[in-house]
Design a protein around this motif. Structure first.
Motif, PDB file in Angstrom:
ATOM      1  N   VAL A 160       0.949  -0.850   0.125  1.00  0.00           N
ATOM      2  CA  VAL A 160      -0.184  -0.084   0.037  1.00  0.00           C
ATOM      3  C   VAL A 160       0.954   1.019  -0.420  1.00  0.00           C
ATOM      4  CG1 VAL A 160      -1.946   1.202   1.035  1.00  0.00           C
ATOM      5  CG2 VAL A 160      -1.672  -0.954   1.841  1.00  0.00           C
ATOM      6  N   LEU A 161       0.550   2.286  -0.740  1.00  0.00           N
ATOM      7  CA  LEU A 161       1.533   3.677  -1.698  1.00  0.00           C
ATOM      8  C   LEU A 161       0.575   4.208  -0.695  1.00  0.00           C
ATOM      9  CD1 LEU A 161       4.252   4.655  -2.020  1.00  0.00           C
ATOM     10  CD2 LEU A 161       3.623   4.955  -4.064  1.00  0.00           C
ATOM     11  N   ILE A 162       1.117   5.632   0.205  1.00  0.00           N
ATOM     12  CA  ILE A 162       0.259   6.229   0.413  1.00  0.00           C
ATOM     13  C   ILE A 162       0.691   8.194  -0.549  1.00  0.00           C
ATOM     14  CG2 ILE A 162      -0.888   8.152   2.071  1.00  0.00           C
ATOM     15  CD1 ILE A 162      -1.322   5.590   3.785  1.00  0.00           C
ATOM     16  N   GLU A 163       0.077   8.694  -0.820  1.00  0.00           N
ATOM     17  CA  GLU A 163       0.830   9.587  -2.113  1.00  0.00           C
ATOM     18  C   GLU A 163       0.061  11.083  -1.241  1.00  0.00           C
ATOM     19  OE1 GLU A 163       0.357  12.926  -3.925  1.00  0.00           O
ATOM     20  OE2 GLU A 163      -0.416  10.691  -4.803  1.00  0.00           O
ATOM     21  N   GLY A 164       0.251  12.150  -1.530  1.00  0.00           N
ATOM     22  CA  GLY A 164      -0.129  13.370  -0.342  1.00  0.00           C
ATOM     23  C   GLY A 164       0.412  14.349  -0.140  1.00  0.00           C
ATOM     24  N   ARG A 192      -6.727  -2.606   8.030  1.00  0.00           N
ATOM     25  CA  ARG A 192      -7.256  -3.864   7.527  1.00  0.00           C
ATOM     26  C   ARG A 192      -6.842  -5.253   6.174  1.00  0.00           C
ATOM     27  NH1 ARG A 192      -8.689  -7.053   4.324  1.00  0.00           N
ATOM     28  NH2 ARG A 192     -10.280  -6.659   2.789  1.00  0.00           N
ATOM     29  N   TYR A 193      -5.034  -4.198   6.290  1.00  0.00           N
ATOM     30  CA  TYR A 193      -4.048  -4.631   5.197  1.00  0.00           C
ATOM     31  C   TYR A 193      -2.610  -5.489   6.117  1.00  0.00           C
ATOM     32  CZ  TYR A 193      -6.962  -3.468   1.221  1.00  0.00           C
ATOM     33  OH  TYR A 193      -7.903  -2.991   0.560  1.00  0.00           O
ATOM     34  N   PRO A 194      -2.859  -5.888   7.135  1.00  0.00           N
ATOM     35  CA  PRO A 194      -1.790  -6.050   8.363  1.00  0.00           C
ATOM     36  C   PRO A 194      -0.626  -6.903   7.551  1.00  0.00           C
ATOM     37  CG  PRO A 194      -3.714  -8.020   8.706  1.00  0.00           C
ATOM     38  CD  PRO A 194      -4.285  -6.875   7.862  1.00  0.00           C
ATOM     39  N   GLY A 195      -0.995  -7.516   6.684  1.00  0.00           N
ATOM     40  CA  GLY A 195       0.163  -8.105   6.002  1.00  0.00           C
ATOM     41  C   GLY A 195       0.953  -7.762   5.074  1.00  0.00           C
ATOM     42  N   ALA A 196       0.398  -6.249   4.973  1.00  0.00           N
ATOM     43  CA  ALA A 196       0.919  -5.723   3.396  1.00  0.00           C
ATOM     44  C   ALA A 196       1.883  -4.712   3.982  1.00  0.00           C
ATOM     45  CB  ALA A 196      -0.149  -4.774   3.315  1.00  0.00           C
ATOM     46  N   LYS A 197       2.866  -4.329   2.647  1.00  0.00           N
ATOM     47  CA  LYS A 197       3.987  -3.078   3.629  1.00  0.00           C
ATOM     48  C   LYS A 197       2.988  -2.372   3.218  1.00  0.00           C
ATOM     49  CE  LYS A 197       8.411  -6.402   1.730  1.00  0.00           C
ATOM     50  NZ  LYS A 197       9.144  -6.284   0.721  1.00  0.00           N
ATOM     51  N   LEU A 198       3.704  -1.710   3.981  1.00  0.00           N
ATOM     52  CA  LEU A 198       3.417   0.019   3.799  1.00  0.00           C
ATOM     53  C   LEU A 198       4.170   0.993   3.358  1.00  0.00           C
ATOM     54  CD1 LEU A 198       0.789  -0.613   5.105  1.00  0.00           C
ATOM     55  CD2 LEU A 198       0.437   0.452   5.858  1.00  0.00           C
ATOM     56  N   ALA A 199       4.488   2.234   2.764  1.00  0.00           N
ATOM     57  CA  ALA A 199       5.081   3.130   2.061  1.00  0.00           C
ATOM     58  C   ALA A 199       4.070   3.931   1.888  1.00  0.00           C
ATOM     59  CB  ALA A 199       5.823   2.976   1.376  1.00  0.00           C
ATOM     60  N   MET A 200       5.063   5.522   2.378  1.00  0.00           N
ATOM     61  CA  MET A 200       4.717   7.065   1.981  1.00  0.00           C
ATOM     62  C   MET A 200       4.693   7.650   1.004  1.00  0.00           C
ATOM     63  SD  MET A 200       2.513   8.124   5.769  1.00  0.00           S
ATOM     64  CE  MET A 200       2.129   9.934   4.569  1.00  0.00           C
ATOM     65  N   VAL A 201       4.519   8.025  -0.072  1.00  0.00           N
ATOM     66  CA  VAL A 201       5.582   9.633  -0.961  1.00  0.00           C
ATOM     67  C   VAL A 201       5.095  11.342  -0.092  1.00  0.00           C
ATOM     68  CG1 VAL A 201       5.652  10.164  -2.862  1.00  0.00           C
ATOM     69  CG2 VAL A 201       5.490   7.950  -2.513  1.00  0.00           C
ATOM     70  N   GLY A 202       6.114  11.648  -0.590  1.00  0.00           N
ATOM     71  CA  GLY A 202       5.379  13.281   0.785  1.00  0.00           C
ATOM     72  C   GLY A 202       4.460  13.657  -0.580  1.00  0.00           C
ATOM     73  N   THR A 203       4.895  15.329  -0.519  1.00  0.00           N
ATOM     74  CA  THR A 203       4.248  16.281  -1.438  1.00  0.00           C
ATOM     75  C   THR A 203       5.070  16.582  -2.348  1.00  0.00           C
ATOM     76  OG1 THR A 203       3.424  16.769   0.769  1.00  0.00           O
ATOM     77  CG2 THR A 203       3.497  18.704  -0.677  1.00  0.00           C
ATOM     78  N   ALA A 216       7.046  21.494   0.841  1.00  0.00           N
ATOM     79  CA  ALA A 216       8.060  21.262   1.720  1.00  0.00           C
ATOM     80  C   ALA A 216       8.019  20.678   2.977  1.00  0.00           C
ATOM     81  CB  ALA A 216       9.863  21.864   1.239  1.00  0.00           C
ATOM     82  N   GLU A 217       7.317  21.988   3.994  1.00  0.00           N
ATOM     83  CA  GLU A 217       6.702  21.865   5.356  1.00  0.00           C
ATOM     84  C   GLU A 217       6.670  20.668   5.502  1.00  0.00           C
ATOM     85  OE1 GLU A 217       6.710  26.204   6.877  1.00  0.00           O
ATOM     86  OE2 GLU A 217       4.942  25.757   6.215  1.00  0.00           O
ATOM     87  N   VAL A 218       5.198  20.202   4.316  1.00  0.00           N
ATOM     88  CA  VAL A 218       4.247  19.430   4.934  1.00  0.00           C
ATOM     89  C   VAL A 218       4.602  18.057   4.337  1.00  0.00           C
ATOM     90  CG1 VAL A 218       1.820  18.299   3.643  1.00  0.00           C
ATOM     91  CG2 VAL A 218       2.348  20.721   3.900  1.00  0.00           C
ATOM     92  N   ASP A 219       5.826  18.207   3.158  1.00  0.00           N
ATOM     93  CA  ASP A 219       6.756  16.973   2.980  1.00  0.00           C
ATOM     94  C   ASP A 219       7.236  16.513   4.264  1.00  0.00           C
ATOM     95  OD1 ASP A 219       7.693  15.371   0.610  1.00  0.00           O
ATOM     96  OD2 ASP A 219       9.535  16.555   1.938  1.00  0.00           O
ATOM     97  N   VAL A 234       9.139   8.206   0.738  1.00  0.00           N
ATOM     98  CA  VAL A 234      10.396   8.730   0.642  1.00  0.00           C
ATOM     99  C   VAL A 234       9.815  10.634  -0.114  1.00  0.00           C
ATOM    100  CG1 VAL A 234      10.916   9.043  -2.266  1.00  0.00           C
ATOM    101  CG2 VAL A 234      10.179   6.516  -1.049  1.00  0.00           C
ATOM    102  N   SER A 235      10.632  11.359   0.580  1.00  0.00           N
ATOM    103  CA  SER A 235      10.633  12.455   0.740  1.00  0.00           C
ATOM    104  C   SER A 235      10.805  13.073  -0.900  1.00  0.00           C
ATOM    105  CB  SER A 235      11.600  12.987   1.715  1.00  0.00           C
ATOM    106  OG  SER A 235      11.303  14.872   1.141  1.00  0.00           O
ATOM    107  N   VAL A 236       9.824  14.164  -1.301  1.00  0.00           N
ATOM    108  CA  VAL A 236       9.972  14.313  -2.387  1.00  0.00           C
ATOM    109  C   VAL A 236       9.511  16.056  -3.107  1.00  0.00           C
ATOM    110  CG1 VAL A 236       9.575  12.507  -3.956  1.00  0.00           C
ATOM    111  CG2 VAL A 236       7.243  13.887  -3.054  1.00  0.00           C
ATOM    112  N   GLY A 237       9.555  16.907  -1.649  1.00  0.00           N
ATOM    113  CA  GLY A 237       9.368  18.147  -1.156  1.00  0.00           C
ATOM    114  C   GLY A 237      10.081  19.522  -2.020  1.00  0.00           C
TER     115      GLY A 237
END
Length: 279
Positions: A160-164, A192-203, A216-219, A234-237
């Motif tokens: 699961v990858l969360i971006e925003g 909900r998905y206890p077996g999944a890998k999670l990662a986030m991509v910033g702003t 950049a602050e939100v990132d 992953v910081s993309v700010g």
């Protein structure tokens, strides 16, 4: 990639309408006479397990509906949590992507990164939304999930990858609001998905020294939330200026085709280094 269609089919009294979706699209609920599905915590399962999220549902007519028998794209009411979820044909090779307009296009940079790592992509989200931000018809990530503006996939995706965060910066959401809602979303996804890998991509932004102060602050803030939950970030700010991609913007914040390709390759390399390629 999952493709959209408007075709619908009523499966049964306790099964929501079957639709063919690009991702977590909203769909018509079952009729008012539908039986309420029991609510319980989703069980722990291995990533990619397709039908362990709930047992077969028995309709008012006594006929059991096996989710494994439903076509890809059908909305199925998961008895483990009482929510309508989308049947995915190849869940073991599917990454769930939650995001905003940066991810919404079929050829967007986050989708390109995931497909380059071997995944099919199931998208949940909408342009103009974020951890706090809504677009007037679709709520922020947590509200949209809870009220059914979009639907999660049934089964257990391996990633699961969360971006925003861009719309939160634009709409003036506070640090406290963003942190609280990001925390709620991550907690919900982990449950909900206890077996999944999670990662986030910033702003995505230009960096604080080049006019992108709030983005950049939100990132950076999202990076702190991710660290608190022990998930890769992953910081993309500052990527637009760091990698000289400002000329590939089609407006102030969105990329043109070349920009999506360049960012997709960069993000894919970062995710691969984090061990998030499909194994």
């Amino acid at each position: 990639m999952l493709q959209a269609s408007t075709r619908a089919l009523l499966i049964g009294p306790v099964i929501a309408a079957s639709v063919f979706l690009t991702g977590c699209g909203a769909a018509t609920e079952p009729g008012s006479g539908a039986a309420a599905a029991p609510r319980a915590a989703a069980p722990v399962a291995a990533p990619g397990e397709a039908v362990a999220a709930g047992s077969a549902v028995v309709s008012d007519l006594g006929a059991a509906v096996d989710p494994a028998s439903l076509p890809a794209g059908a909305l199925y009411r998961n008895p483990a949590n009482g929510r309508d979820e989308v049947i995915v044909g190849n869940i073991a090779h599917t990454a769930l992507l939650i995001g905003d307009s940066q991810s919404e296009l079929q050829a967007s940079w986050p989708r390109r990164a995931l497909t380059g790592l071997g995944y099919d992509v199931f998208f949940c989200g909408k342009g103009g939304t974020g951890f706090v931000a809504s677009n007037g018809t679709t709520g922020n990530y947590v509200d949209a999930l809870q009220r059914g503006d979009w639907h999660l996939p049934y089964g257990f995706p391996p990633l699961v990858l969360i971006e925003g965060g861009g719309n939160d910066a634009k709409q003036g959401a506070s640090n406290e609001q963003i942190s609280a809602n990001a925390d709620r979303l991550i907690t919900t996804i982990k449950q909900r998905y206890p077996g999944a890998k999670l990662a986030m991509v910033g702003t995505l932004g230009k960096g604080a020294d080049h006019g992108g102060v709030r983005r950049a602050e939100v990132d950076a803030l999202l990076g702190t939330v991710a660290a608190d939950h022990g998930i890769p970030f992953v910081s993309v700010g500052d990527w637009l200026t760091r990698y000289g991609l400002e000329s590939q913007l089609k407006d102030s914040v969105h990329m043109n085709g070349e920009g999506h390709r360049a960012l997709g390759e960069l993000l894919g390399h970062r995710l691969a280094k984090l061990g998030l390629a499909l194994s």
